[in-house]
Design an enzyme around this catalytic site. Structure first.
Site, PDB file in Angstrom:
ATOM      1  CE  LYS A 128      -2.548  -0.801   3.771  1.00  0.00           C
ATOM      2  NZ  LYS A 128      -2.199  -2.132   4.405  1.00  0.00           N
TER       3      LYS A 128
ATOM      4  NE  ARG B 244       6.685  -3.680   6.364  1.00  0.00           N
ATOM      5  CZ  ARG B 244       5.493  -3.424   6.047  1.00  0.00           C
ATOM      6  NH1 ARG B 244       5.001  -2.897   5.138  1.00  0.00           N
ATOM      7  NH2 ARG B 244       4.353  -3.549   7.214  1.00  0.00           N
TER       8      ARG B 244
ATOM      9  NE  ARG C 214       4.895  -1.233  10.152  1.00  0.00           N
ATOM     10  CZ  ARG C 214       3.742  -0.864   9.620  1.00  0.00           C
ATOM     11  NH1 ARG C 214       3.587  -0.171   8.383  1.00  0.00           N
ATOM     12  NH2 ARG C 214       2.543  -1.200  10.204  1.00  0.00           N
TER      13      ARG C 214
ATOM     14  NE  ARG D 296       0.682  -5.137  11.147  1.00  0.00           N
ATOM     15  CZ  ARG D 296       1.760  -5.016  10.688  1.00  0.00           C
ATOM     16  NH1 ARG D 296       2.839  -5.737  10.888  1.00  0.00           N
ATOM     17  NH2 ARG D 296       1.966  -4.383   9.626  1.00  0.00           N
TER      18      ARG D 296
HETATM   19  P1  AMP Z   1      -0.397   0.685   9.415  1.00  0.00           P
HETATM   20  O1  AMP Z   1       0.728   1.732   9.170  1.00  0.00           O
HETATM   21  O2  AMP Z   1      -1.597   1.218   8.344  1.00  0.00           O
HETATM   22  O3  AMP Z   1       0.061  -0.962   9.343  1.00  0.00           O
HETATM   23  O4  AMP Z   1      -0.812   0.742  10.803  1.00  0.00           O
HETATM   24  C1  AMP Z   1      -0.083   0.392  12.113  1.00  0.00           C
HETATM   25  C2  AMP Z   1      -0.789   0.365  13.211  1.00  0.00           C
HETATM   26  O5  AMP Z   1      -1.471   1.363  13.657  1.00  0.00           O
HETATM   27  C3  AMP Z   1      -1.926  -0.689  13.220  1.00  0.00           C
HETATM   28  O6  AMP Z   1      -1.366  -2.139  13.182  1.00  0.00           O
HETATM   29  C4  AMP Z   1      -2.863  -0.539  14.316  1.00  0.00           C
HETATM   30  O7  AMP Z   1      -2.106  -0.908  15.617  1.00  0.00           O
HETATM   31  C5  AMP Z   1      -2.871   0.966  14.251  1.00  0.00           C
HETATM   32  N1  AMP Z   1      -4.004   1.390  13.141  1.00  0.00           N
HETATM   33  C6  AMP Z   1      -3.725   1.938  12.006  1.00  0.00           C
HETATM   34  N2  AMP Z   1      -4.903   2.601  11.529  1.00  0.00           N
HETATM   35  C7  AMP Z   1      -5.981   2.150  12.509  1.00  0.00           C
HETATM   36  C8  AMP Z   1      -7.430   1.894  12.193  1.00  0.00           C
HETATM   37  N3  AMP Z   1      -7.993   2.722  11.205  1.00  0.00           N
HETATM   38  N4  AMP Z   1      -7.894   1.480  13.311  1.00  0.00           N
HETATM   39  C9  AMP Z   1      -7.377   0.914  14.355  1.00  0.00           C
HETATM   40  N5  AMP Z   1      -6.087   0.948  14.398  1.00  0.00           N
HETATM   41  C10 AMP Z   1      -5.169   1.330  13.539  1.00  0.00           C
END
Ligand code: AMP
Length: 228
Positions: free
Chosen positions: A43, A160, A188, A199
Site C-alpha cells: 500500500k 522489510r 517496524r 494483524r
Molecule cells: P499501518 O501503518 O496502517 O499498518 O498501521 C499500523 C498500526 O496502527 C496498526 O497495526 C494498528 O495498531 C494502528 N492503526 C492504524 N490504523 C488503524 C485503524 N484505522 N484502526 C485501528 N488501529 C489502527
C-alpha cells in the site's frame, strides 16, 4: 513488466474511469479514495505513486499514530498507540473515527485536492462512519483493494526495513538496501512474527464486512492482485 508498475497502471485505469461530476456532468477521476488491503501488501509504495500522479493528499492512520507515538513528548493517544501497535492490535473505533474525521474536516488542502486514505477503515464500524457521513467531502468515492497471498505478505513484512532518513523501504531479497545505508536502517515494531499473525487475523476477520458495507453503500470496490 515490473509488478509495482503493473499494479499501478491498473489502478490508474480504474481511477480514471471516475464518476460523473454533479456540476457539469463531465466524468472526473475519483479523488476521494480508500486504499485498502492486508499488512505488507504494497500500500505504501502504491500510495506514493497515486499521490504523485493525482495530486491528492495522502492520509495514513498508521503514520498519524506513529507520529504521535514517536513524538518527543508523546500525547496520551501516542502512548496508547505505541503499546497497541507493538503487539499488532487495533486502536478503538471511536478514537480512530474521531481522528480521521477531524483530519478530513480541518485539512483544507485535502478537501480541495481530494484524498487517499490509507489504513482506515479497519473495521465495519469505521467503514460505516464514513458511509453515513453527511458531508460529501468526507465520503469515499472508490475503494482500491490490493491483495497478496499470506505467504508473500509474511515474506515481505518479516524482511522489510526502512531508511530512517528518507522513508524508503527495502527488502533483503526484493529490494536490497545499498551497504552505505546499513547504519540508518530501521524496522517496524509490529513486523514481528506474532504481531503480524494478529494483524493478518484482524484483517481477515473484518474484510468481508467492510467490502459488503461499501458495496451496499454504492461505493465501487476495485481489486488488484499484487502477487508476483
Ligand atoms: P499501518 O501503518 O496502517 O499498518 O498501521 C499500523 C498500526 O496502527 C496498526 O497495526 C494498528 O495498531 C494502528 N492503526 C492504524 N490504523 C488503524 C485503524 N484505522 N484502526 C485501528 N488501529 C489502527
Amino acid at each position: 513488466m515490473h509488478r509495482v508498475m503493473r499494479v499501478f497502471l491498473a489502478i490508474c485505469v480504474a481511477l480514471a474511469a471516475g464518476k460523473e461530476s454533479e456540476g457539469d456532468g463531465e466524468t472526473k477521476p475519483y479523488r476521494q479514495i480508500l486504499l485498502f488491503g492486508p499488512p505488507a501488501v504494497g500500500k505504501g509504495t502504491q500510495a506514493k505513486k497515486i499521490v504523485e500522479r493525482y495530486g491528492v493528499c495522502h492520509i495514513s492512520t498508521g503514520d498519524m499514530l506513529r507520529a504521535e507515538a514517536n513524538a518527543a513528548k508523546p500525547s496520551p493517544i501516542g502512548k496508547r498507540a505505541k503499546a497497541v501497535m507493538a503487539r499488532g492490535g487495533l486502536l478503538p473505533d471511536d478514537l480512530m473515527i474521531r481522528m480521521v474525521k477531524k483530519r478530513l474536516r480541518k485539512d483544507k488542502a485535502c478537501r480541495k485536492k481530494g484524498w487517499l486514505l490509507d489504513g482506515f477503515p479497519r473495521t465495519r464500524l469505521q467503514a460505516e462512519a464514513l458511509l453515513t457521513e453527511r458531508r460529501a467531502s468526507l465520503r469515499p468515492d472508490a475503494v482500491v483493494l490490493i491483495e497478496r497471498p499470506d505467504e508473500l505478505v509474511k515474506e515481505f513484512a518479516l524482511g522489510r526495513c526502512t531508511d530512517a532518513r528518507t522513508g524508503q523501504t527495502y527488502h533483503p531479497v526484493y529490494a536490497p538496501p545499498p551497504e552505505e545505508l546499513y547504519d540508518q536502517l530501521v524496522w517496524r515494531v509490529d513486523d514481528t512474527y506474532e504481531a503480524l499473525e494478529r494483524r493478518l487475523a484482524d484483517h481477515k476477520a473484518s474484510i468481508d464486512g467492510i467490502i459488503a458495507a461499501f458495496e451496499a453503500g454504492g461505493v465501487p470496490v476495485r481489486r488488484f492482485d499484487n502477487a508476483r
